[in-house]
Design a protein around this motif. Structure first.
Motif, short mmCIF file in Angstrom:
data_model
loop_
_atom_site.label_atom_id
_atom_site.label_comp_id
_atom_site.label_asym_id
_atom_site.label_seq_id
_atom_site.Cartn_x
_atom_site.Cartn_y
_atom_site.Cartn_z
N THR A 290 0.71 -1.11 -0.01
CA THR A 290 0.04 1.01 0.02
C THR A 290 0.92 1.58 0.11
O THR A 290 0.70 2.38 -0.79
CB THR A 290 -0.89 0.21 1.77
OG1 THR A 290 -1.72 -0.87 1.29
CG2 THR A 290 -2.01 1.42 1.41
N ALA A 291 1.54 1.05 0.52
CA ALA A 291 2.51 2.35 0.57
C ALA A 291 3.10 2.68 -0.23
O ALA A 291 3.43 3.66 -0.50
CB ALA A 291 3.74 1.94 1.95
N ALA A 292 4.14 1.50 -1.28
CA ALA A 292 4.49 2.01 -2.51
C ALA A 292 3.59 2.31 -3.31
O ALA A 292 4.07 2.99 -4.28
CB ALA A 292 5.23 -0.16 -2.93
N LEU A 293 2.76 1.85 -3.90
CA LEU A 293 1.37 2.34 -4.30
C LEU A 293 1.35 3.77 -4.38
O LEU A 293 0.94 4.10 -5.57
CB LEU A 293 0.03 1.49 -4.48
CG LEU A 293 -0.76 1.28 -6.27
CD1 LEU A 293 0.27 1.34 -6.89
CD2 LEU A 293 -2.00 0.24 -5.71
N TYR A 294 1.13 3.48 -2.63
CA TYR A 294 0.40 5.06 -2.52
C TYR A 294 1.67 6.34 -2.88
O TYR A 294 1.15 7.12 -3.57
CB TYR A 294 0.50 5.90 -1.22
CG TYR A 294 -0.60 7.12 -0.25
CD1 TYR A 294 -1.65 7.05 -0.51
CD2 TYR A 294 1.35 7.31 0.20
CE1 TYR A 294 -1.64 8.50 0.15
CE2 TYR A 294 0.32 9.24 0.54
CZ TYR A 294 -0.41 9.71 0.33
OH TYR A 294 -0.79 10.62 0.71
N THR A 295 2.22 6.10 -3.00
CA THR A 295 3.58 6.20 -3.47
C THR A 295 3.55 6.96 -4.86
O THR A 295 4.17 8.12 -4.94
CB THR A 295 4.93 5.82 -2.51
OG1 THR A 295 5.20 6.48 -1.51
CG2 THR A 295 5.89 6.58 -2.87
N GLU A 296 3.85 6.56 -4.89
CA GLU A 296 3.69 6.10 -6.94
C GLU A 296 2.82 6.37 -6.88
O GLU A 296 3.07 7.78 -8.75
CB GLU A 296 3.96 3.85 -7.44
CG GLU A 296 3.60 4.40 -8.91
CD GLU A 296 3.14 2.81 -9.44
OE1 GLU A 296 3.45 2.78 -10.55
OE2 GLU A 296 3.78 1.85 -8.16
N ALA B 50 -6.68 8.54 -6.58
CA ALA B 50 -6.12 7.42 -7.33
C ALA B 50 -5.35 7.08 -5.35
O ALA B 50 -5.23 6.49 -5.07
CB ALA B 50 -5.28 6.65 -8.54
N ALA B 51 -4.24 7.83 -5.42
CA ALA B 51 -3.74 7.48 -4.31
C ALA B 51 -4.73 7.78 -2.86
O ALA B 51 -5.11 6.93 -2.01
CB ALA B 51 -2.72 8.69 -3.50
N THR C 69 3.72 16.52 -0.04
CA THR C 69 3.35 16.35 1.51
C THR C 69 2.08 17.26 1.49
O THR C 69 1.18 16.48 2.63
CB THR C 69 4.25 17.54 2.12
OG1 THR C 69 4.91 16.40 1.80
CG2 THR C 69 4.01 17.98 3.98
N SER C 70 1.34 18.22 0.50
CA SER C 70 0.38 18.77 0.23
C SER C 70 -0.82 18.01 0.48
O SER C 70 -1.76 18.23 1.27
CB SER C 70 -0.20 19.49 -0.31
OG SER C 70 -0.61 20.97 -0.44
N ALA C 71 -1.03 17.18 -0.70
CA ALA C 71 -1.60 16.03 -1.10
C ALA C 71 -2.02 14.78 0.06
O ALA C 71 -2.92 15.10 0.35
CB ALA C 71 -1.00 15.42 -2.30
N THR C 72 -1.21 14.69 0.62
CA THR C 72 -0.94 13.47 1.68
C THR C 72 -1.53 14.61 3.12
O THR C 72 -2.57 13.56 3.97
CB THR C 72 0.63 13.40 2.71
OG1 THR C 72 1.38 12.58 1.11
CG2 THR C 72 0.05 12.33 3.75
N GLN C 73 -1.91 15.55 3.40
CA GLN C 73 -2.43 16.34 4.22
C GLN C 73 -4.28 16.30 3.68
O GLN C 73 -5.03 16.66 4.53
CB GLN C 73 -2.11 17.76 4.45
CG GLN C 73 -0.60 17.57 5.13
CD GLN C 73 -0.32 19.83 5.29
OE1 GLN C 73 -0.38 20.68 3.82
NE2 GLN C 73 -0.01 19.96 5.91
#
Length: 349
Positions: free
Chosen positions: A139-145, A154-155, A202-206
């Motif tokens: 999940t972490a790898a796909l989220y990062t990609e 998609a993230a 970072t902004s998108a993760t927020q």
């Protein structure tokens, strides 16, 4: 702070400013042919670059911490090697050591900076790769990609799919957001992505975090009051924000004050809210003195002096004994430790 005090005995004892030290260092580097010029679009030691180096080095000296200096030297070596300018790092910090000595801090320079500089060739960076054996690695790898490709939707689906399969918000914070943010920071440091892309990530993760708030605030607060904040000047807020959310989910009445909050405003909030615990995040080494100031103000006021103060951030991970020297009651190196500290302190652990 911009004003520092030398450790030399009178009459050499005096105060000096970052601007003064920067000017001295720039003159010395220009004489050696290091400062000025551009390579691959980067200015080799602008005034702003040098001021940052001076602040980091000065705080490592003030904290008597070779580990802090070594970590900062390591970061710069990796960064400047990635842009083809690795050759300027060692002479730059050698000059800074000379400047600090001239300013009356020679004893600390000998103890903190020179041993690290003497082994400069062995200083190397650490790879911040995603751990393939960690929970939710896929999940972490796909989220990062997906987020590096700019696809926020998609993230977000990646996170929602993981939660549909049983992952909790805490799992997502610890095993997806935290490692992916570290990985992306390393990609920027090594020149593999632009600073714009790192900021977007970072902004998108927020934004993705905000979409999880209905679950985070589903539990009404029924435990003691906790305040969380970044020290004045500090803009790196993701870690402390996630800790605040996890405590909120656990039933604590948590107030997150955000990034770059003035010390007097933090003290006022602690008193007004009657907080039993204050969590403070400091990422940049040169903000440690502002942390000392904040804790000093808390201790000086009868209404806040009993509040427990726990600190976290990169400097405390690098130098595990640093928390005591800033006057804190303890430190945590990650989210789990921070939550456990609060629980143990408030009798819930």
């Amino acid at each position: 702070m911009d004003v520092y005090r030398s450790e030399a005995a009178a009459p050499s004892h005096r105060e000096w400013t970052v601007a003064e030290a920067t000017e001295m260092a720039m003159r010395m580097l220009e004489a050696e042919g290091v400062a000025g010029g551009t390579e691959r679009g980067h200015i080799a030691y602008s005034q702003e670059d040098m001021e940052s180096h001076i602040r980091h080095a000065a705080e490592a000296l003030r904290s008597d911490s070779p580990r802090l200096f070594s970590d900062y030297l390591q970061w710069n070596k990796v960064f400047f090697e990635s842009i083809g300018m690795g050759h300027i790092v060692e002479p730059t910090f050698r000059v800074i050591a000379e400047v600090m000595t001239e300013l009356g801090m020679g004893d600390r320079v000998d103890a903190v900076m020179r041993p690290v500089l003497a082994s400069f060739e062995s200083v190397s960076g650490r790879e911040e790769a995603l751990d393939k054996d960690a929970p939710l690695h896929g999940t972490a790898a796909l989220y990062t990609e997906r987020l590096l490709k700019g696809d926020k939707e998609a993230a977000l689906r990646t996170v929602k799919d993981a939660m549909a399969d049983g992952a909790t918000v805490a799992d997502i914070y610890k095993h997806v957001f935290q490692p992916s943010l570290r990985r992306v920071g390393h990609l920027w440091q090594t020149g593999e992505i632009s600073v714009a892309k790192e900021h977007f990530f970072t902004s998108a993760t927020q934004t993705v975090m905000a979409s999880l708030y209905p679950e985070i605030f589903a539990t009404p607060p029924h435990k003691d009051k906790v305040v969380a904040v970044c020290v004045s000047g500090e803009l790196h807020e993701m870690g402390i924000r996630m800790i605040s959310d996890l405590l909120e989910m656990d039933g604590y009445d948590t107030t997150y004050l955000g990034a770059n909050t003035p010390a007097d405003a933090v003290v006022d909030a602690v008193k007004e809210l009657g907080a039993k615990v204050l969590l403070v995040s400091t990422t940049m080494t040169y903000h440690l003195d502002r942390l000392r100031t904040l804790i000093g103000l808390l201790r000086a006021d009868d209404r806040s002096k009993k509040t427990k103060v726990f600190v976290g951030g990169r400097p405390f991970i690098i130098d595990s004994g640093l928390w005591a020297s800033v006057g804190a009651d303890g430190m945590s190196k990650d989210m789990d430790e921070a939550v456990m500290l609060v629980k143990q302190t408030l009798g819930d652990g």
